[in-house]
Design a protein around this motif. Structure first.
Motif, PDB file in Angstrom:
ATOM      1  N   ILE A 293       0.849  -1.195   0.000  1.00  4.48           N
ATOM      2  CA  ILE A 293       0.000   0.000   0.000  1.00  4.48           C
ATOM      3  C   ILE A 293       0.885   1.245   0.000  1.00  4.48           C
ATOM      4  O   ILE A 293       1.741   1.413   0.877  1.00  4.48           O
ATOM      5  CB  ILE A 293      -0.935   0.014   1.220  1.00  4.48           C
ATOM      6  CG1 ILE A 293      -1.885  -1.186   1.174  1.00  4.48           C
ATOM      7  CG2 ILE A 293      -1.733   1.309   1.266  1.00  4.48           C
ATOM      8  CD1 ILE A 293      -2.809  -1.198  -0.025  1.00  4.48           C
ATOM      9  N   ASP A 294       0.702   2.111  -0.994  1.00  4.61           N
ATOM     10  CA  ASP A 294       1.459   3.355  -1.115  1.00  4.61           C
ATOM     11  C   ASP A 294       0.556   4.556  -0.862  1.00  4.61           C
ATOM     12  O   ASP A 294      -0.593   4.588  -1.325  1.00  4.61           O
ATOM     13  CB  ASP A 294       2.064   3.494  -2.522  1.00  4.61           C
ATOM     14  CG  ASP A 294       3.203   2.505  -2.753  1.00  4.61           C
ATOM     15  OD1 ASP A 294       3.843   2.110  -1.769  1.00  4.61           O
ATOM     16  OD2 ASP A 294       3.430   2.135  -3.919  1.00  4.61           O
ATOM     17  N   ALA A 295       1.096   5.534  -0.150  1.00  8.62           N
ATOM     18  CA  ALA A 295       0.351   6.782   0.061  1.00  8.62           C
ATOM     19  C   ALA A 295       0.621   7.792  -1.040  1.00  8.62           C
ATOM     20  O   ALA A 295      -0.091   8.784  -1.174  1.00  8.62           O
ATOM     21  CB  ALA A 295       0.716   7.388   1.413  1.00  8.62           C
ATOM     22  N   GLU A 296       1.677   7.552  -1.812  1.00 10.25           N
ATOM     23  CA  GLU A 296       2.002   8.418  -2.934  1.00 10.25           C
ATOM     24  C   GLU A 296       2.638   7.579  -4.027  1.00 10.25           C
ATOM     25  O   GLU A 296       3.010   6.424  -3.819  1.00 10.25           O
ATOM     26  CB  GLU A 296       2.942   9.539  -2.499  1.00 10.25           C
ATOM     27  CG  GLU A 296       4.219   9.046  -1.832  1.00 10.25           C
ATOM     28  CD  GLU A 296       5.045  10.177  -1.262  1.00 10.25           C
ATOM     29  OE1 GLU A 296       4.728  11.343  -1.555  1.00 10.25           O
ATOM     30  OE2 GLU A 296       6.003   9.895  -0.528  1.00 10.25           O
ATOM     31  N   ASN A 297       2.760   8.168  -5.197  1.00 12.49           N
ATOM     32  CA  ASN A 297       3.277   7.429  -6.351  1.00 12.49           C
ATOM     33  C   ASN A 297       4.803   7.318  -6.262  1.00 12.49           C
ATOM     34  O   ASN A 297       5.519   8.294  -6.438  1.00 12.49           O
ATOM     35  CB  ASN A 297       2.872   8.139  -7.653  1.00 12.49           C
ATOM     36  CG  ASN A 297       3.146   7.258  -8.871  1.00 12.49           C
ATOM     37  OD1 ASN A 297       3.761   6.204  -8.770  1.00 12.49           O
ATOM     38  ND2 ASN A 297       2.671   7.698 -10.022  1.00 12.49           N
ATOM     39  N   ASP A 298       5.275   6.091  -5.975  1.00 10.54           N
ATOM     40  CA  ASP A 298       6.718   5.867  -5.930  1.00 10.54           C
ATOM     41  C   ASP A 298       7.133   4.847  -6.983  1.00 10.54           C
ATOM     42  O   ASP A 298       8.060   4.069  -6.780  1.00 10.54           O
ATOM     43  CB  ASP A 298       7.151   5.390  -4.542  1.00 10.54           C
ATOM     44  CG  ASP A 298       6.492   4.078  -4.146  1.00 10.54           C
ATOM     45  OD1 ASP A 298       5.618   3.597  -4.893  1.00 10.54           O
ATOM     46  OD2 ASP A 298       6.868   3.522  -3.093  1.00 10.54           O
ATOM     47  N   ALA A 299       6.416   4.859  -8.117  1.00  8.77           N
ATOM     48  CA  ALA A 299       6.664   3.880  -9.178  1.00  8.77           C
ATOM     49  C   ALA A 299       8.120   3.890  -9.598  1.00  8.77           C
ATOM     50  O   ALA A 299       8.699   4.936  -9.877  1.00  8.77           O
ATOM     51  CB  ALA A 299       5.772   4.178 -10.390  1.00  8.77           C
ATOM     52  N   GLY A 300       8.703   2.690  -9.648  1.00 12.54           N
ATOM     53  CA  GLY A 300      10.067   2.545 -10.117  1.00 12.54           C
ATOM     54  C   GLY A 300      11.128   2.896  -9.101  1.00 12.54           C
ATOM     55  O   GLY A 300      12.317   2.739  -9.363  1.00 12.54           O
ATOM     56  N   ASN A 301      10.726   3.366  -7.918  1.00  9.81           N
ATOM     57  CA  ASN A 301      11.708   3.750  -6.896  1.00  9.81           C
ATOM     58  C   ASN A 301      11.860   2.655  -5.859  1.00  9.81           C
ATOM     59  O   ASN A 301      10.863   2.104  -5.381  1.00  9.81           O
ATOM     60  CB  ASN A 301      11.277   5.044  -6.196  1.00  9.81           C
ATOM     61  CG  ASN A 301      11.225   6.215  -7.157  1.00  9.81           C
ATOM     62  OD1 ASN A 301      12.060   6.313  -8.051  1.00  9.81           O
ATOM     63  ND2 ASN A 301      10.247   7.093  -6.978  1.00  9.81           N
ATOM     64  N   GLU A 302      13.086   2.356  -5.516  1.00 13.89           N
ATOM     65  CA  GLU A 302      13.342   1.371  -4.480  1.00 13.89           C
ATOM     66  C   GLU A 302      13.106   2.010  -3.104  1.00 13.89           C
ATOM     67  O   GLU A 302      13.460   3.174  -2.887  1.00 13.89           O
ATOM     68  CB  GLU A 302      14.780   0.862  -4.563  1.00 13.89           C
ATOM     69  CG  GLU A 302      15.044  -0.057  -5.744  1.00 13.89           C
ATOM     70  CD  GLU A 302      14.312  -1.372  -5.609  1.00 13.89           C
ATOM     71  OE1 GLU A 302      14.137  -1.837  -4.465  1.00 13.89           O
ATOM     72  OE2 GLU A 302      13.891  -1.921  -6.642  1.00 13.89           O
ATOM     73  N   PRO A 303      12.509   1.259  -2.157  1.00 16.06           N
ATOM     74  CA  PRO A 303      12.345   1.799  -0.799  1.00 16.06           C
ATOM     75  C   PRO A 303      13.705   2.137  -0.195  1.00 16.06           C
ATOM     76  O   PRO A 303      14.672   1.397  -0.348  1.00 16.06           O
ATOM     77  CB  PRO A 303      11.673   0.648  -0.040  1.00 16.06           C
ATOM     78  CG  PRO A 303      11.058  -0.207  -1.100  1.00 16.06           C
ATOM     79  CD  PRO A 303      11.943  -0.075  -2.301  1.00 16.06           C
ATOM     80  N   HIS A 304      13.788   3.280   0.486  1.00 17.83           N
ATOM     81  CA  HIS A 304      15.050   3.673   1.099  1.00 17.83           C
ATOM     82  C   HIS A 304      14.755   4.405   2.409  1.00 17.83           C
ATOM     83  O   HIS A 304      13.672   4.964   2.612  1.00 17.83           O
ATOM     84  CB  HIS A 304      15.861   4.578   0.166  1.00 17.83           C
ATOM     85  CG  HIS A 304      15.170   5.846  -0.187  1.00 17.83           C
ATOM     86  ND1 HIS A 304      14.227   5.919  -1.190  1.00 17.83           N
ATOM     87  CD2 HIS A 304      15.270   7.100   0.347  1.00 17.83           C
ATOM     88  CE1 HIS A 304      13.783   7.160  -1.279  1.00 17.83           C
ATOM     89  NE2 HIS A 304      14.386   7.887  -0.363  1.00 17.83           N
ATOM     90  N   ALA A 305      15.729   4.369   3.280  1.00 17.89           N
ATOM     91  CA  ALA A 305      15.565   5.019   4.573  1.00 17.89           C
ATOM     92  C   ALA A 305      15.458   6.533   4.391  1.00 17.89           C
ATOM     93  O   ALA A 305      16.190   7.137   3.608  1.00 17.89           O
ATOM     94  CB  ALA A 305      16.740   4.674   5.485  1.00 17.89           C
ATOM     95  N   SER A 306      14.537   7.154   5.145  1.00 14.64           N
ATOM     96  CA  SER A 306      14.350   8.598   5.051  1.00 14.64           C
ATOM     97  C   SER A 306      15.104   9.277   6.193  1.00 14.64           C
ATOM     98  O   SER A 306      15.307   8.707   7.261  1.00 14.64           O
ATOM     99  CB  SER A 306      12.857   8.929   5.126  1.00 14.64           C
ATOM    100  OG  SER A 306      12.662  10.310   5.264  1.00 14.64           O
ATOM    101  N   ASP A 307      15.498  10.514   5.962  1.00 17.37           N
ATOM    102  CA  ASP A 307      16.164  11.272   7.026  1.00 17.37           C
ATOM    103  C   ASP A 307      15.146  12.067   7.843  1.00 17.37           C
ATOM    104  O   ASP A 307      15.512  12.907   8.672  1.00 17.37           O
ATOM    105  CB  ASP A 307      17.223  12.202   6.449  1.00 17.37           C
ATOM    106  CG  ASP A 307      16.657  13.170   5.402  1.00 17.37           C
ATOM    107  OD1 ASP A 307      15.445  13.080   5.108  1.00 17.37           O
ATOM    108  OD2 ASP A 307      17.431  13.995   4.881  1.00 17.37           O
ATOM    109  N   LEU A 308      13.847  11.820   7.600  1.00 15.45           N
ATOM    110  CA  LEU A 308      12.805  12.474   8.387  1.00 15.45           C
ATOM    111  C   LEU A 308      12.794  11.890   9.795  1.00 15.45           C
ATOM    112  O   LEU A 308      13.121  10.721  10.000  1.00 15.45           O
ATOM    113  CB  LEU A 308      11.438  12.275   7.723  1.00 15.45           C
ATOM    114  CG  LEU A 308      11.237  12.968   6.364  1.00 15.45           C
ATOM    115  CD1 LEU A 308       9.906  12.566   5.758  1.00 15.45           C
ATOM    116  CD2 LEU A 308      11.332  14.480   6.524  1.00 15.45           C
ATOM    117  N   PRO A 309      12.423  12.678  10.788  1.00 18.64           N
ATOM    118  CA  PRO A 309      12.418  12.180  12.174  1.00 18.64           C
ATOM    119  C   PRO A 309      11.358  11.113  12.397  1.00 18.64           C
ATOM    120  O   PRO A 309      10.329  11.074  11.712  1.00 18.64           O
ATOM    121  CB  PRO A 309      12.120  13.444  12.994  1.00 18.64           C
ATOM    122  CG  PRO A 309      11.409  14.351  12.051  1.00 18.64           C
ATOM    123  CD  PRO A 309      12.014  14.089  10.700  1.00 18.64           C
ATOM    124  N   SER A 310      11.597  10.248  13.376  1.00 15.06           N
ATOM    125  CA  SER A 310      10.636   9.203  13.734  1.00 15.06           C
ATOM    126  C   SER A 310       9.498   9.814  14.540  1.00 15.06           C
ATOM    127  O   SER A 310       9.537  10.988  14.931  1.00 15.06           O
ATOM    128  CB  SER A 310      11.331   8.119  14.555  1.00 15.06           C
ATOM    129  OG  SER A 310      11.748   8.645  15.810  1.00 15.06           O
TER     130      SER A 310
END
Length: 384
Positions: A293-310
């Motif tokens: 389940i995606d909240a936004e279109n991430d087509a073709g992008n590999e999942p990666h760690a975000s630098d956003l805070p937890s």
């Protein structure tokens, strides 16, 4: 699991029964063809008999492979053992390909050697060839019906192997009838033609198995139809990154479903379950579907760690930023939306009296304007 094992046992029984019947028929036909072909001077019927004996070998292979392929999933094979069936089909196809090449080479040599007078085939050759056509067509139809019912590519492949025996017997029948009129070389030509048919079937089976072993995707039309069904599910905004592969008679699917970013996790999951149910109803051969389940279109992008805070870091930061604007308990029920490079925050005020005149949405935004990761801020209060 018990239901699955029961189905597997039933399918193994059906496969074993039809294979044993076919094996007995192949053995009898192979013996008659070789003996009659040798006695009544038909090399084409002898080659056809060898083809029938190759059916016996393939039947033995099918029995061995089906026992392994129809086992349920285990620790070492969590997706099941259907690839053993694919491997068996490839071995069978390779065997037929090699057999066809050897027989074609052996029977081409007399055609290009010095001409010599060959004895003409006798009429019993026609009788055995006709009997082979009828019996092999019957076992082909029976075996294919069982193979399609239990969704076994190996059983269906074995059925087509039986039908090549019927095709080759038709060639023998026509060629022997022509040779009996005095054109003796027709029998040798028929033997080569039968060998080519054997090789062609072997190549087709081998190539289809290789494509499955390297995880070739479903055809474009089927993939587009699966996407159309998923996209037509209520709550699904888009579908992307559909991946598919076959494993024996089963199909495995992975796909991403894009939904609204403001719904709950459980609602997003329910939308995904509904989409999967609709796909399975349209394609019963699909055994396993994994959806993301995606909240936004991430087509073709590999999942990666975000630098956003937890979440913990967000609450700690906002507590110090809004400490004089919100009571601490209001920050424990925040709803966070990680969208792109920002986090949108929803604040739920369950007891407005405890925040009398202390909170204001605009004030919250202004106080937190220095936070680079903060997106939209919304405050929800119970109706008066």
């Amino acid at each position: 699991m018990a239901v699955f094992e029961g189905e597997q046992a039933s399918e193994r029984h059906a496969a074993t029964k039809v294979t044993l019947i076919g094996m007995a028929l192949d053995a009898a036909l192979g013996l008659f063809k070789c003996v009659v072909g040798w006695v009544f001077h038909s090399q084409a019927l002898v080659v056809d008999g060898i083809h029938s004996f190759s059916d016996v070998a393939s039947d033995l292979l099918v029995l061995a492979i089906m026992r392994a392929a129809r086992k349920g999933p285990d620790t070492d094979h969590p997706y099941g053992h259907q690839r053993f069936e694919t491997l068996g089909t490839m071995v069978l196809g390779s065997f037929l390909l090699a057999l066809g090449g050897a027989l074609a080479w052996d029977n081409l040599q007399p055609l290009f050697s010095a001409p010599r007078e060959l004895p003409l085939p006798g009429w019993p050759v026609l009788v055995i060839a006709a009997l082979s056509v009828l019996s092999k067509e019957w076992i082909y139809r029976y075996t294919r019906r069982v193979g399609e019912a239990i969704r076994s590519d190996l059983i269906v492949a074995n059925a087509w192997h039986s039908r090549t025996d019927a095709f080759s017997s038709i060639i023998v029948l026509i060629a022997v009838a022509g040779a009996m009129t005095g054109v003796s070389w027709l029998d040798a030509v028929a033997a080569v033609a039968v060998a080519v048919i054997i090789g062609h079937v072997g190549w087709r089976l081998t190539w289809s198995s290789v494509k499955e072993l390297v995880d070739t995707a479903l055809d474009t039309d089927t993939s587009q139809e699966i996407e159309r069904i998923a996209r037509g599910t209520e709550g699904v905004r888009n579908v992307h990154d559909l991946r598919s592969r076959r494993m024996g008679g089963d199909v495995l699917i992975d796909l991403h479903l894009m939904v609204s970013p403001v719904i709950s996790v459980s609602e997003g999951h329910e939308i995904g379950v509904n989409a999967i149910q609709r796909i399975r109803e349209a394609f019963p051969e699909i055994r396993d579907i994994t959806f993301h389940i995606d909240a936004e279109n991430d087509a073709g992008n590999e999942p990666h760690a975000s630098d956003l805070p937890s979440r913990r870091e967000v609450i700690q930061t906002l507590q110090s930023t809004w400490q004089d604007l919100l009571a601490p308990e209001a920050l424990q029920t925040l709803r966070l939306h990680y969208l792109g490079r920002h986090i949108s925050v929803e604040v739920f005020i369950h007891n407005p009296a405890a925040h009398a005149n202390r909170f204001d949405t605009r004030a919250l935004r202004e106080r937190a304007a220095h936070l680079p990761w903060l997106g939209d801020v919304r405050v929800w209060t119970p109706p008066h």
